[in-house]
Design a protein around this motif. Structure first.
Motif, PDB file in Angstrom:
ATOM      1  N   GLU A   8      -2.718   0.036   6.476  1.00 36.90           N
ATOM      2  CA  GLU A   8      -2.995   1.465   6.283  1.00 36.90           C
ATOM      3  C   GLU A   8      -3.261   2.105   7.640  1.00 36.90           C
ATOM      4  O   GLU A   8      -4.099   1.621   8.402  1.00 36.90           O
ATOM      5  N   ASP A   9      -2.545   3.181   7.968  1.00 37.73           N
ATOM      6  CA  ASP A   9      -2.707   3.786   9.293  1.00 37.73           C
ATOM      7  C   ASP A   9      -3.815   4.833   9.333  1.00 37.73           C
ATOM      8  O   ASP A   9      -4.289   5.183  10.404  1.00 37.73           O
ATOM      9  N   ASP A  53       0.303   0.585   2.529  1.00 42.63           N
ATOM     10  CA  ASP A  53       0.600   2.020   2.579  1.00 42.63           C
ATOM     11  C   ASP A  53       2.066   2.165   2.991  1.00 42.63           C
ATOM     12  O   ASP A  53       2.491   1.590   3.993  1.00 42.63           O
ATOM     13  N   GLY A  55       3.631   4.884   3.978  1.00 41.13           N
ATOM     14  CA  GLY A  55       3.850   5.821   5.081  1.00 41.13           C
ATOM     15  C   GLY A  55       3.156   5.337   6.344  1.00 41.13           C
ATOM     16  O   GLY A  55       1.986   5.600   6.573  1.00 41.13           O
ATOM     17  N   LYS A 103      -1.670   7.876  -4.189  1.00 41.50           N
ATOM     18  CA  LYS A 103      -2.815   8.587  -3.622  1.00 41.50           C
ATOM     19  C   LYS A 103      -2.857   9.994  -4.211  1.00 41.50           C
ATOM     20  O   LYS A 103      -1.803  10.552  -4.484  1.00 41.50           O
TER      21      LYS A 103
HETATM   22 CA    CA Z   1      -0.065   6.605   5.904  1.00 36.90          CA
END
Ligand code: CA
Length: 252
Positions: A8-9, A53, A55, A103
């Motif tokens: 997860e970024d 995640d 993205g 999300k």
């Molecule tokens: Ca993300």
């Protein structure tokens, strides 16, 4: 202790997930980008579950999902996505994810889902296996063999086949399959189920072709006996043995 990798970024979400999962009794690693995730997968301890995640800044999440899947065939991958387009979800599932959460999500939902997945992958069974024609489902080794050739199945595909095998010849409702293979409190789309059934059929057909190729016969001529998965419109699925006889090996 199960090992969970969080990819997860967003630093806030990553920290919250890491803290909550650790408090819930899991060993947690966090990777903030795809490169770090692959390094962890390659060098770290065996990963039981990956929260991924889609993205990410440095790599396409779907591609990363495929890479994690091929290097960790036995781990559970749960995709986290802000995208609500059902196509993205399907692409993620086809790339090797077992489940997804969109999300925004609450920590309670994630923790419950993670617990359900980890419990499932260590579930025991009264029998040691099932045999349908040339197909053997070996529960102790958690593997599937077609005339001795391994049928490579992902964790959820194996559990789906097993769930259908337990009631071979009987109709199993979509609700039961979702509850037993995914989550008892499943509330999302059941598209996940259809995608997994399609992949399971494909893998069995591919394995049959490999057996035929190894036998040196033309397609369909080696007489491979496979069970088939029948779609029951508006209800669910049924595993049909190649013949009426279903052999069950009792635990010694
Ligand atoms: Ca993300």
């Amino acid at each position: 202790m199960a090992h969970v990798l969080v990819v997860e970024d967003d630093p806030t979400i990553a920290r919250e997930l890491g803290t909550a999962l650790t408090a819930d009794g899991h060993a947690v690693s966090v990777a903030n980008d795809g490169r770090t995730a692959m390094a962890r997968i390659g060098t770290g301890p065996g990963t039981d579950l990956v929260l991924l995640d889609l993205g990410l800044p440095d790599v396409d999440g779907v591609e990363l999902c495929q890479r994690i899947r091929s290097s960790q065939p036995g781990s559970v991958i749960v995709v986290l996505t802000a995208r609500t387009d059902p196509m993205d979800v399907v692409v993620g599932l086809e790339a090797g994810a077992d489940d997804y959460l969109t999300k925004p999500f609450t920590l309670a939902v994630i923790l419950a889902r993670v617990r359900a997945h980890l419990r499932r992958s260590s579930v025991s069974d009264d029998t040691t296996g099932y045999t349908f024609g040339d197909l053997v489902i070996d529960l102790r080794a958690r593997r599937c063999l077609l005339r001795g050739h391994p049928v490579v199945l992902r964790a959820k595909e194996f559990e789906l086949l097993l769930r259908l095998a337990r009631e071979a010849g009987a109709a199993v409702s979509r609700e039961s399959l979702m509850a037993d293979v995914w989550d008892e409190n499943w509330f999302g789309s059941t598209k996940t189920l259809d995608v997994h059934v399609a992949m399971l059929r494909r893998r069995l057909a591919d394995a049959a072709r490999e057996v035929e190729a190894a036998a040196g016969t033309a397609p369909g001529r080696a007489g491979v006996d496979l069970p088939s998965i029948t779609t029951l419109r508006g209800y669910g699925y049924r595993l049909d043995p190649p013949d009426a006889e279903v052999a069950t090996t009792e635990r010694r």
